[in-house]
Scaffold this active site. Structure first.
Site, PDB file in Angstrom:
ATOM      1  N   TYR A   1      13.760  -7.465   5.087  1.00 34.02           N
ATOM      2  CA  TYR A   1      14.893  -6.743   5.677  1.00 34.02           C
ATOM      3  C   TYR A   1      15.965  -7.693   6.201  1.00 34.02           C
ATOM      4  O   TYR A   1      17.084  -7.281   6.505  1.00 34.02           O
ATOM      5  CB  TYR A   1      14.431  -5.821   6.809  1.00 34.02           C
ATOM      6  CG  TYR A   1      13.598  -4.634   6.342  1.00 34.02           C
ATOM      7  CD1 TYR A   1      13.416  -4.356   4.988  1.00 34.02           C
ATOM      8  CD2 TYR A   1      13.001  -3.781   7.256  1.00 34.02           C
ATOM      9  CE1 TYR A   1      12.647  -3.281   4.569  1.00 34.02           C
ATOM     10  CE2 TYR A   1      12.240  -2.693   6.837  1.00 34.02           C
ATOM     11  CZ  TYR A   1      12.064  -2.454   5.493  1.00 34.02           C
ATOM     12  OH  TYR A   1      11.314  -1.386   5.076  1.00 34.02           O
TER      13      TYR A   1
ATOM     14  N   LYS B   1       0.151  -8.816   0.079  1.00 38.53           N
ATOM     15  CA  LYS B   1       0.113  -8.637  -1.379  1.00 38.53           C
ATOM     16  C   LYS B   1      -0.023 -10.052  -1.962  1.00 38.53           C
ATOM     17  O   LYS B   1       0.794 -10.505  -2.775  1.00 38.53           O
ATOM     18  CB  LYS B   1       1.394  -7.923  -1.835  1.00 38.53           C
ATOM     19  CG  LYS B   1       1.393  -7.464  -3.279  1.00 38.53           C
ATOM     20  CD  LYS B   1       0.511  -6.260  -3.529  1.00 38.53           C
ATOM     21  CE  LYS B   1       0.510  -5.913  -5.019  1.00 38.53           C
ATOM     22  NZ  LYS B   1      -0.502  -4.932  -5.394  1.00 38.53           N
TER      23      LYS B   1
ATOM     24  N   ASP C   1      -1.510  -2.042  -1.393  1.00 41.41           N
ATOM     25  CA  ASP C   1      -1.728  -0.812  -2.169  1.00 41.41           C
ATOM     26  C   ASP C   1      -3.068  -0.175  -1.788  1.00 41.41           C
ATOM     27  O   ASP C   1      -3.180   1.039  -1.603  1.00 41.41           O
ATOM     28  CB  ASP C   1      -1.624  -1.060  -3.679  1.00 41.41           C
ATOM     29  CG  ASP C   1      -2.274  -2.353  -4.115  1.00 41.41           C
ATOM     30  OD1 ASP C   1      -2.644  -3.182  -3.255  1.00 41.41           O
ATOM     31  OD2 ASP C   1      -2.429  -2.554  -5.336  1.00 41.41           O
TER      32      ASP C   1
ATOM     33  N   ASP D   1       6.639  -0.898   7.987  1.00 37.92           N
ATOM     34  CA  ASP D   1       7.544   0.239   8.066  1.00 37.92           C
ATOM     35  C   ASP D   1       6.915   1.434   7.349  1.00 37.92           C
ATOM     36  O   ASP D   1       6.838   2.548   7.885  1.00 37.92           O
ATOM     37  CB  ASP D   1       8.868  -0.170   7.375  1.00 37.92           C
ATOM     38  CG  ASP D   1       9.976   0.829   7.590  1.00 37.92           C
ATOM     39  OD1 ASP D   1       9.773   1.795   8.344  1.00 37.92           O
ATOM     40  OD2 ASP D   1      11.051   0.651   6.983  1.00 37.92           O
TER      41      ASP D   1
ATOM     42  N   ASP E   1       4.590   4.787   9.208  1.00 43.21           N
ATOM     43  CA  ASP E   1       5.008   6.184   9.085  1.00 43.21           C
ATOM     44  C   ASP E   1       3.896   7.035   8.485  1.00 43.21           C
ATOM     45  O   ASP E   1       3.658   8.172   8.914  1.00 43.21           O
ATOM     46  CB  ASP E   1       6.275   6.306   8.224  1.00 43.21           C
ATOM     47  CG  ASP E   1       7.531   6.254   9.090  1.00 43.21           C
ATOM     48  OD1 ASP E   1       7.452   5.679  10.200  1.00 43.21           O
ATOM     49  OD2 ASP E   1       8.571   6.780   8.660  1.00 43.21           O
TER      50      ASP E   1
END
Ligand code: NAD
Length: 359
Positions: free
Chosen positions: A141, A192, A224, A248, A252
């Protein structure tokens, strides 16, 4: 010396839910001897109205001085057409940046009494209590280079860059190990590493600093698989630590396992444990001023503050147990109401928690 607390009620339902957290604070003071120096400040739309800026200098200076900040919520339709720099949300982002609050702690807790609120089967989520520690100020980000440009062949190309220095990984890793020490001593680092070199480094650094926390059981999981495990068997996790973007998305998903936005607290911490505590929900303009807002996410944010910034975990336990008792008694604000329960307003819910605090 007394710890300093800054309270920022903000906008919409913010002042209503903060008022209930203040009742809890008063009770902790009178009945449990909690001594704090408390200041109030303006942030968001309320600050814009009073001082022409969502994060006035006066608030910033109080925030720098404080050991912890309790924030209600910011935002509202009234300010949506302002210049971006003057919108209420900039007050929040400005505080996170100015105070270097790089560790975002998002618990997903589902009280057994509310298991029906989740879209998942009650036996999968009932009693869920996990914590996601998300890196908040680095990663893709923020990484440079970034942007959209036109290549030599005339095609547009979008670029973002995933970058983490060893130091950035180490500081979020240490926050997560410390958080795990305050819970069930289990930490799962999500990356990852099989595809992204940056997260290969992430895994190496987390593994290395894990040596300093022999009492915390460390595991690693690819993102994943973590997404899959979160909806398959979320109760296997205690603390998860991960990058800004993975965090992020996963936080959620984890929040929605509980199905009740009015119940979830959060914390954003710096490297010394100073933090800003706030419910994860917004200012709910659709119900503001109606006395219907659920104050429990804010009261639970106060509990997190006592545990993570003020070193009073026993008071955090008392608050959480009191909320459990109130839910056992069948009291519910409209957002978590179900058949067979008693619907109450914001103030009655706050009063009930205060009454349940006392043994
Ligand atoms: P929201 O979280 O304010 O509301 C979403 C829905 O959940 C609404 O129906 C609302 O009534 C309900 N809700 C939220 N909190 C509740 C509570 N405590 N009790 C009962 N019901 C509750 O999200 P939104 O509507 O997308 O945003 C409204 C405003 O809040 C916007 O201006 C947005 O920018 C701002 N916002 C602020 C924060 C923050 O302060 N941290 C976070 C998200 C959104």
């Amino acid at each position: 010396m007394k710890n300093k607390l800054l309270i920022l009620p903000g906008d919409g339902i913010g002042p209503e839910i903060i008022a209930e957290a203040e009742k809890v604070l008063d009770c902790l003071h009178t009945d449990f001897g909690l001594e704090l120096e408390v200041e109030q400040g303006l942030v968001g739309g309320a600050a814009y109205e009073a001082e022409g800026h969502p994060l006035p200098e006066s608030t910033l200076s109080l925030a720098h001085d404080a050991d912890a900040i309790l924030l209600g919520s910011v935002g509202g339709t009234k300010w949506e057409t302002l210049d971006r720099a003057l919108r209420p949300e900039q007050g929040l982002l400005g505080l996170r940046a100015a105070l270097e609050l790089f560790a975002n702690l998002r618990p997903a807790i589902l009280y057994p009494q509310l298991a029906d609120a989740s879209t998942l089967k009650p036996e999968v989520v009932s009693g869920l209590d996990l914590l996601i520690v998300r890196e908040l100020t680095g990663g893709i980000y923020f990484g440079q280079p970034r942007g959209i440009h036109i290549r030599d062949d005339g095609q547009q190309e979008g670029i973002n860059t995933l970058r983490y220095s060893e130091a950035e990984i180490e500081r979020i890793g240490r926050s997560a190990f410390e958080a795990a020490r305050k819970r069930d001593h289990r930490l799962c680092s999500v990356d990852k590493a099989n595809v992204l070199e940056c997260t290969e480094l992430w895994r190496q650094v987390i593994t290395r600093i894990g040596g300093d926390y022999p009492d915390v059981q460390l595991s690693h999981m690819y993102v994943d698989n973590a997404a899959m495990q979160l909806v398959r068997a979320p109760k296997q996790f205690d603390v998860i630590v991960t990058t800004n973007m993975f965090g992020d998305i996963l936080s959620d998903a984890a929040a929605m396992l509980t199905g009740s936005i009015g119940m979830l607290p959060s914390a954003s911490l710096d490297s010394l444990g100073k933090g800003m505590y706030e419910p994860i929900h917004g200012s709910a303009p659709d119900i503001a001023g109606q006395g219907k807002a659920n104050p429990l996410a804010t009261i639970l944010s106060l509990a997190m503050m006592l545990r993570f910034s003020l070193n009073r975990p026993e008071l955090a336990d008392i608050i959480e147990a009191a909320i459990g008792r109130v839910l056992d008694d069948g009291l519910r604000t409209p957002d978590i109401a179900a058949s067979g329960t008693q619907t109450v307003g914001t103030r009655d819910m706050g009063d009930a928690v205060v009454a349940a605090l006392r043994p």
